[in-house]
Write a protein that holds these residues in place. Structure first.
Motif, PDB file in Angstrom:
ATOM      1  N   GLY A 149       0.775  -1.232   0.000  1.00 38.86           N
ATOM      2  CA  GLY A 149       0.000   0.000   0.000  1.00 38.86           C
ATOM      3  C   GLY A 149       0.804   1.279   0.000  1.00 38.86           C
ATOM      4  N   LEU A 150       1.561   1.548  -1.040  1.00 41.66           N
ATOM      5  CA  LEU A 150       2.487   2.671  -1.060  1.00 41.66           C
ATOM      6  C   LEU A 150       1.792   3.962  -1.476  1.00 41.66           C
ATOM      7  CD1 LEU A 150       5.486   3.497  -0.787  1.00 41.66           C
ATOM      8  CD2 LEU A 150       5.778   2.887  -3.189  1.00 41.66           C
ATOM      9  N   GLY A 151       1.841   4.992  -0.645  1.00 40.05           N
ATOM     10  CA  GLY A 151       1.304   6.301  -0.991  1.00 40.05           C
ATOM     11  C   GLY A 151       0.140   6.733  -0.108  1.00 40.05           C
ATOM     12  N   THR A 152      -0.196   8.034  -0.188  1.00 43.16           N
ATOM     13  CA  THR A 152      -1.222   8.623   0.678  1.00 43.16           C
ATOM     14  C   THR A 152      -2.571   8.820   0.003  1.00 43.16           C
ATOM     15  OG1 THR A 152      -0.588  10.889   0.058  1.00 43.16           O
ATOM     16  CG2 THR A 152       0.559   9.909   1.941  1.00 43.16           C
ATOM     17  N   HIS A 153      -2.662   8.618  -1.317  1.00 40.81           N
ATOM     18  CA  HIS A 153      -3.888   8.955  -2.040  1.00 40.81           C
ATOM     19  C   HIS A 153      -5.013   7.973  -1.741  1.00 40.81           C
ATOM     20  CE1 HIS A 153      -6.472  10.600  -5.105  1.00 40.81           C
ATOM     21  NE2 HIS A 153      -6.644   9.385  -5.585  1.00 40.81           N
ATOM     22  N   GLY A 154      -6.167   8.523  -1.307  1.00 42.96           N
ATOM     23  CA  GLY A 154      -7.354   7.705  -1.139  1.00 42.96           C
ATOM     24  C   GLY A 154      -7.311   6.747   0.025  1.00 42.96           C
ATOM     25  N   VAL A 155      -6.411   6.977   0.976  1.00 39.47           N
ATOM     26  CA  VAL A 155      -6.305   6.062   2.112  1.00 39.47           C
ATOM     27  C   VAL A 155      -7.382   6.375   3.151  1.00 39.47           C
ATOM     28  CG1 VAL A 155      -3.835   5.703   1.791  1.00 39.47           C
ATOM     29  CG2 VAL A 155      -4.647   7.552   3.286  1.00 39.47           C
ATOM     30  N   THR A 156      -7.567   5.444   4.066  1.00 34.74           N
ATOM     31  CA  THR A 156      -8.466   5.624   5.206  1.00 34.74           C
ATOM     32  C   THR A 156      -7.628   5.672   6.477  1.00 34.74           C
ATOM     33  OG1 THR A 156     -10.274   4.463   4.108  1.00 34.74           O
ATOM     34  CG2 THR A 156     -10.387   4.656   6.508  1.00 34.74           C
ATOM     35  N   VAL A 157      -7.796   6.738   7.234  1.00 30.98           N
ATOM     36  CA  VAL A 157      -7.052   6.910   8.474  1.00 30.98           C
ATOM     37  C   VAL A 157      -8.034   6.878   9.638  1.00 30.98           C
ATOM     38  CG1 VAL A 157      -5.496   8.378   9.808  1.00 30.98           C
ATOM     39  CG2 VAL A 157      -5.299   8.294   7.311  1.00 30.98           C
ATOM     40  N   ARG A 168      -6.494  18.059  16.132  1.00 30.87           N
ATOM     41  CA  ARG A 168      -5.518  18.735  15.269  1.00 30.87           C
ATOM     42  C   ARG A 168      -5.013  17.811  14.168  1.00 30.87           C
ATOM     43  NH1 ARG A 168      -5.463  21.453  19.923  1.00 30.87           N
ATOM     44  NH2 ARG A 168      -4.772  23.638  19.982  1.00 30.87           N
ATOM     45  N   VAL A 169      -4.867  16.536  14.496  1.00 34.38           N
ATOM     46  CA  VAL A 169      -4.457  15.573  13.477  1.00 34.38           C
ATOM     47  C   VAL A 169      -5.534  15.474  12.395  1.00 34.38           C
ATOM     48  CG1 VAL A 169      -3.994  13.126  13.033  1.00 34.38           C
ATOM     49  CG2 VAL A 169      -2.936  14.263  15.000  1.00 34.38           C
ATOM     50  N   ILE A 170      -6.793  15.437  12.810  1.00 36.33           N
ATOM     51  CA  ILE A 170      -7.885  15.383  11.834  1.00 36.33           C
ATOM     52  C   ILE A 170      -7.829  16.594  10.908  1.00 36.33           C
ATOM     53  CG2 ILE A 170     -10.395  15.569  11.588  1.00 36.33           C
ATOM     54  CD1 ILE A 170     -10.642  13.802  14.098  1.00 36.33           C
ATOM     55  N   HIS A 174      -7.106  16.448   6.546  1.00 39.24           N
ATOM     56  CA  HIS A 174      -7.964  16.958   5.467  1.00 39.24           C
ATOM     57  C   HIS A 174      -7.141  17.477   4.281  1.00 39.24           C
ATOM     58  CE1 HIS A 174     -11.725  16.259   7.376  1.00 39.24           C
ATOM     59  NE2 HIS A 174     -11.487  17.051   8.403  1.00 39.24           N
ATOM     60  N   THR A 175      -5.841  17.685   4.480  1.00 36.05           N
ATOM     61  CA  THR A 175      -5.000  18.108   3.361  1.00 36.05           C
ATOM     62  C   THR A 175      -4.649  16.927   2.459  1.00 36.05           C
ATOM     63  OG1 THR A 175      -2.898  17.817   4.550  1.00 36.05           O
ATOM     64  CG2 THR A 175      -4.006  19.939   4.787  1.00 36.05           C
ATOM     65  N   LEU A 176      -4.945  15.720   2.916  1.00 37.93           N
ATOM     66  CA  LEU A 176      -4.732  14.523   2.100  1.00 37.93           C
ATOM     67  C   LEU A 176      -6.071  14.094   1.500  1.00 37.93           C
ATOM     68  CD1 LEU A 176      -2.548  12.418   4.567  1.00 37.93           C
ATOM     69  CD2 LEU A 176      -1.752  13.991   2.796  1.00 37.93           C
ATOM     70  N   GLY A 196     -15.378  16.446  10.252  1.00 39.76           N
ATOM     71  CA  GLY A 196     -15.033  15.870   8.957  1.00 39.76           C
ATOM     72  C   GLY A 196     -14.661  14.407   9.052  1.00 39.76           C
ATOM     73  N   ALA A 197     -15.205  13.721  10.074  1.00 40.00           N
ATOM     74  CA  ALA A 197     -14.879  12.315  10.287  1.00 40.00           C
ATOM     75  C   ALA A 197     -16.164  11.510  10.445  1.00 40.00           C
ATOM     76  CB  ALA A 197     -14.003  12.151  11.519  1.00 40.00           C
ATOM     77  N   GLU A 198     -16.043  10.204  10.250  1.00 37.21           N
ATOM     78  CA  GLU A 198     -17.152   9.283  10.449  1.00 37.21           C
ATOM     79  C   GLU A 198     -16.941   8.562  11.776  1.00 37.21           C
ATOM     80  OE1 GLU A 198     -18.971   5.114   8.584  1.00 37.21           O
ATOM     81  OE2 GLU A 198     -17.435   6.250   7.477  1.00 37.21           O
TER      82      GLU A 198
END
Length: 334
Positions: A149-157, A168-170, A174-176, A196-198
């Motif tokens: 799973g290399l990269g930050t695009h479309g990931v779930t955190v 603050r982390v949330i 949002h910049t990703l 902005g979270a579920e």
């Protein structure tokens, strides 16, 4: 409160005092307080006629334990201003229950922790730990083969705990291009949506997330919060980030998942801390261990002194406080 300069003590180690309180802040403290000692002290082995007069404590890293016995030696104590994050490590809960005003600079310390956590998440998703180990070993152009799973695009955190740091982390996530899940028993679904979270249960968060980042306080109910059941639910190649407290994770349960290479971990805190010298986690390419450095360091520590001093001045001026810790906050603070 007029021109009264309340008797006060600075309870912290010399390094904290030097880093958190520059010349201007020291002058401010001296002008507003009747300091019972010329500088910081790290114990209360002081004459009774000193402790019995104390009305204000300014504390920081290195403060001695202020248990019920210590508090009884300061019958006039009105307020504690802590130039650091948690008060749990040194202050008896009786202080809050007794009506003593307690303020902490946890908000100032949350910024550096959130910055560090976000950096770790990005680096972890780019598999920097594994790549650095591979680069050091191979000493040739980068080899990206076999990386999960290399990269930050479309990931779930998944963020565990909507604490000061967690929120603050949330914000930074949002910049990703990331979906953000949140597990916190004190948060309603509507509040999570506003962030902005579920909002989801912890087990579901672990099973759905590419990264699980921990921001829960250490309380009796959160010891081992992330254990074998949660770890087993995490996807192959998922990342665990911990900048909260080591015992929030069951390390006996975590270690086999890391040794097998099934999960990655970026751990700024561990249990115990540091890990035993023979722990296999020291040498794994999928594990990055840092020595509890997420919080304020170096020039960042001055933020803590700024916040504590500003809160002290508000108290002395009778202005509303911004960072007071109340008894009902204890279950939710680190």
């Amino acid at each position: 409160m007029g021109d009264h300069r309340p008797p006060a003590l600075l309870l912290m180690n010399a390094e904290t005092y030097r880093e958190a309180f520059g010349p201007e802040l020291r002058a401010e403290l001296a002008s507003r307080l009747d300091l019972s000692a010329p500088g910081p002290v790290t114990d209360l082995d002081l004459p009774d006629d000193v402790t019995e007069r104390v009305e204000i404590l300014v504390t920081g890293w290195g403060v001695p334990r202020l248990d019920d016995e210590a508090l009884a030696r300061m019958p006039k104590l009105r307020a504690v201003f802590h130039a650091a994050g948690t008060i749990r490590t040194f202050l008896s809960p009786a202080a809050l229950e007794s009506g003593i005003t307690v303020c902490a600079a946890a908000d100032a310390n949350a910024g550096p922790v959130a910055e560090f956590t976000f950096a770790q998440i990005v680096l972890a998703l780019k598999r920097v730990g594994r790549l650095v180990d591979r680069y050091r070993t191979q000493r040739r152009p980068r080899d990206l083969s076999g990386l999960p799973g290399l990269g930050t695009h479309g990931v779930t955190v998944g963020v565990v705990g909507a604490s000061r740091v967690g929120r603050r982390v949330i914000e930074r996530l949002h910049t990703l291009d990331a979906r953000i899940l949140l597990a916190d028993p004190y948060v309603e679904a509507s509040e999570a949506r506003a962030l902005g979270a579920e909002l989801v249960p912890l087990d579901a968060l672990c099973s759905r997330s590419d990264v699980v980042t921990l921001h829960a306080p250490l309380t009796p109910s959160t010891i081992g919060l992330v254990g074998e059941r949660q770890l087993a639910r995490m996807r192959d190649g998922a990342v665990l980030v911990n900048t909260a407290r080591g015992p929030v994770v069951d390390h006996d349960a975590l270690t086999p998942h890391l040794v097998a290479g099934r999960l990655d971990a970026w751990l700024d805190v561990t249990d115990p801390e540091p890990l035993p010298a023979d722990s296999p986690l020291w040498d794994l390419p999928n594990v990055v261990l840092t020595p509890h450095v997420a919080g304020a360091l170096g020039n960042e520590v001055s933020r803590l002194g700024d916040q504590a001093t500003a809160e002290l001045c508000r108290f002395l001026d009778g202005a509303p406080l911004r960072h007071q810790v109340r008894p009902d906050d204890l279950p939710r603070i680190a």
